[in-house]
Write a protein that holds these residues in place. Sequence first.
Motif, short mmCIF file in Angstrom:
data_model
loop_
_atom_site.label_atom_id
_atom_site.label_comp_id
_atom_site.label_asym_id
_atom_site.label_seq_id
_atom_site.Cartn_x
_atom_site.Cartn_y
_atom_site.Cartn_z
N ASN A 196 -5.47 -1.37 6.79
CA ASN A 196 -4.90 -0.39 7.73
C ASN A 196 -3.30 -0.94 7.54
O ASN A 196 -2.60 -0.32 8.31
CB ASN A 196 -5.09 -1.01 9.21
N GLN A 197 -2.73 -1.58 6.71
CA GLN A 197 -1.64 -1.92 6.17
C GLN A 197 -0.71 -0.48 6.21
O GLN A 197 -0.97 0.30 5.42
CB GLN A 197 -1.40 -2.63 5.03
N GLY A 198 0.11 -0.54 6.95
CA GLY A 198 1.32 0.64 6.64
C GLY A 198 1.21 1.82 7.48
O GLY A 198 1.86 2.92 7.59
N PHE A 199 0.04 1.91 8.38
CA PHE A 199 -0.37 3.05 9.13
C PHE A 199 0.19 2.83 10.66
O PHE A 199 -0.07 1.96 11.22
CB PHE A 199 -1.99 3.42 9.06
N ASP A 200 0.98 4.01 10.96
CA ASP A 200 1.43 3.79 12.44
C ASP A 200 0.15 4.10 13.28
O ASP A 200 0.14 3.38 14.51
CB ASP A 200 2.60 5.07 12.60
N PHE A 201 -0.77 4.79 12.85
CA PHE A 201 -1.73 5.24 13.89
C PHE A 201 -3.02 4.87 13.03
O PHE A 201 -3.31 5.59 11.94
CB PHE A 201 -1.68 6.67 14.27
N PHE A 202 -4.00 4.13 13.49
CA PHE A 202 -5.20 3.64 12.48
C PHE A 202 -6.42 3.82 13.66
O PHE A 202 -6.55 2.92 14.36
CB PHE A 202 -4.93 2.53 11.93
N ASN A 203 -6.97 4.99 13.49
CA ASN A 203 -8.09 5.22 14.52
C ASN A 203 -9.38 4.98 13.81
O ASN A 203 -10.03 5.27 12.69
CB ASN A 203 -8.29 6.74 14.68
N THR A 233 0.93 -1.11 -0.02
CA THR A 233 0.10 -0.01 -0.02
C THR A 233 0.94 1.34 0.07
O THR A 233 2.08 1.27 0.26
CB THR A 233 -0.82 -0.11 1.29
N ILE A 234 0.37 2.45 -0.34
CA ILE A 234 0.97 3.62 -0.42
C ILE A 234 1.48 3.77 1.00
O ILE A 234 2.56 4.61 1.30
CB ILE A 234 0.04 4.74 -0.93
N ALA A 235 0.66 3.51 2.06
CA ALA A 235 1.04 3.94 3.40
C ALA A 235 2.50 3.01 3.78
O ALA A 235 3.09 3.55 4.58
CB ALA A 235 -0.15 3.47 4.44
N GLU A 236 2.45 1.96 3.39
CA GLU A 236 3.50 1.08 3.80
C GLU A 236 5.04 1.65 3.05
O GLU A 236 5.81 2.03 3.48
CB GLU A 236 3.52 -0.37 2.96
N ILE A 237 4.61 1.99 1.74
CA ILE A 237 5.83 2.78 0.79
C ILE A 237 6.29 3.96 1.71
O ILE A 237 7.47 4.29 1.58
CB ILE A 237 5.30 2.98 -0.53
N LEU A 238 5.32 4.77 2.00
CA LEU A 238 5.85 6.15 2.67
C LEU A 238 6.27 6.00 4.11
O LEU A 238 7.19 6.54 4.50
CB LEU A 238 4.50 7.19 2.66
#
Length: 724
Positions: free
Chosen positions: A146-153, A118-123
């Motif tokens: 939620n893959q790659g997000f440090d914080f997922f509310n 995901t774009i979140a994992e890449i960033l």
Amino acid sequence: MKYKYQTGSRNSARYFFVRYCSIISLFFITACHQEKPINVIIVTFDTTRADHIGVYGKKNANTPNLDNLAKDGVVYEFAMSSIPITLPSHSTIMTGKSPFVHGVRDNGLYILSDQQTTIAEILNDQGYKTAAAIGSFPLTSQFGINQGFDFFNEHITIKQEDMYGDKTIPKEALFFDERTSTQVNDGIMPWIESHYKSPFFIWFHYFDPHHPHEPPPPYNQHFINDLYQGEIAYSDESLGNVIAQLKRLGVYDNSLIIFTSDHGEGNGEHKEETHSMLVYNSTLHVPLIVKYPKQLNANKRIKSRVALVDVFPTILSVLNIDLEQYSDIQGHILPKDDKDAKDHEIYIETLSAKLSRGWGEQRGLIKDDYKYIHGPQQELYNLSNDPRELINVIAEQSKLAHQMKSDLQEYLDEYKPEITANNTAEMSPKTLNILRGLGYIQSSGNATVEILEHLDESGDPPQIHVESITFQSTAKQLLFQKKYLEATRYIDALLEGDPDNLAFIELKIQTDMVLGNISDAKKALEMLPTNSYGTLTPEKRLELLAKIALSENNLVLAKKLFLESSAIETSVIVQYELSKIAAQEGDFELQQSYLNTLLELDSNTRKVETLNELAISYARDGDLLNAENSFIDALAHDPYNSESYYNYGIYLKSVHDFNSAINQFKKSIEINKMSLDAYIGVIDTHLQMGQVGLANNYFQKLIHIAPNSKQTKMANDLLNGFKQ
């Protein structure tokens, strides 16, 4: 970092250059150009048609923040979603791949595999801080988005009991659990305050425009005849608060901001009131506004057709990240000028009718000015002459249709993965019942059917059945609006056409219960087969009978039936109801047992609510240590939940820790300025400490934000009573 093998036929390269490229890219962004890293922000309004935004031509749309964002950015006039369903479409945005490549084909039935990048994992690998706040159940972490997000509310159900015993019950299971865009902002804007000095990637998801339509004041009055538009206008206001924060923090100019929607809404076109069953432009044409860093290419409009699959490569391009290692994606870099724009083939699909109801599927291809739809009923439209797709020209242009059919199959063959990951969600009984109760799975469907990536003409055309889905959506909306008699007309029509449909029967039972037709509801429940499969499983049947007993004030029978239901299948709802009964009986130890079981059953979605209720129960039982620990656990799980701070403040006030209580009330107000009960907490605590001046200061603030509220009257009474 996750190193992943790519399964697409276009790319057999592995990802072990990602870290190296990440470091090099970040070096060039930060060092070579001597500039701050570019922040990336994606904002998705769920279920939002392009033609309902002011900058897209909607008069009186009341979307000033989107219109102003468009002045700073590029408006893509003809952006298309690949699929009119929330989770698959967002998976496309986040991966740059079509649904048949990333493998997510419907809500609830599939997960985004961790084989996908995901774009979140890449960033995240680039050194970016990553955060997201989502607005509804289909995008919760259990489905992999939620893959790659440090914080997922993702705290969807957030209303809980306070120390005075007041509680707002979450809405009945007519729709997906959701929260408002304001609550989404509350879940992530404090995070921005703490992380804005580092490069960040943030995703805001506002679910408000989705059914049911219930905009808050004043939008429910301004748009009384178009509540859908009211929801969009309300979401626009929430976006405005985010933009104001970015500007205040000095990070707006250097941010890449992408606004779009996952899909549109039928609104009655082609007899589809909502979405998911058909692939017409009413549900696929979405707004897309991109504000590039430093407002480059500002106030431009692109007429060429683009797609949501293009968002992923565009982000990487802006950040100077090499796209070659992601060559299995289907997207293209978005053009910044019409003279550079090219129309590319756009793949579209929906398999929901097949998966959930056993009807036929729909796949299609948009190429040049034409859209070809394949399934049990084939269609061809000239989008330039007929953008609303009212005239099927397949008979007149059969040769073109045949060619586009061939092109569609070639597209599938070219991009389909060599190895298909298992994307089928392992659904818990709770999730399965949610989906059945919402009508997402019917007994005639097969949620686990193997999908072959070839053109299929089997099954009933969903076009001929879509009116029944519209009736069901209308009935649910009317029930939600408490228009029960009007809802009955639609429910009766549904049952006349399909008398054995368990989802329709449950709607009828709910309506009978509300209208006081208890005997009819009870009779219908008792006549159902005890082994019924679908929404009204045996345990669900007992649960509804228990609720009938509660409505008849028969607490003993209700408790007995809830326990019988729990013996078959322990559910969140039943444990919750049993905990309430235990509290009514004054058995706090038993209530705590039920609530602890509830935490085991649902460790995420309702955790904050349950921990708050558990803390309150411990406090009432005199177990102050466990009460405080539960409050602290609730705040640790969601540090941006204003009501948790309020509840903890009430507890601290009750044990005479006044200064700490005031601090908790102030935190509640800091997170949510409309936390009116927290103002009462501050005022009352200051008065108990004899600090009349400080109490009056907060009273003046309360008058300013809510002069006619019951809390303002209560505060006035407290102050007058103290003076006397």
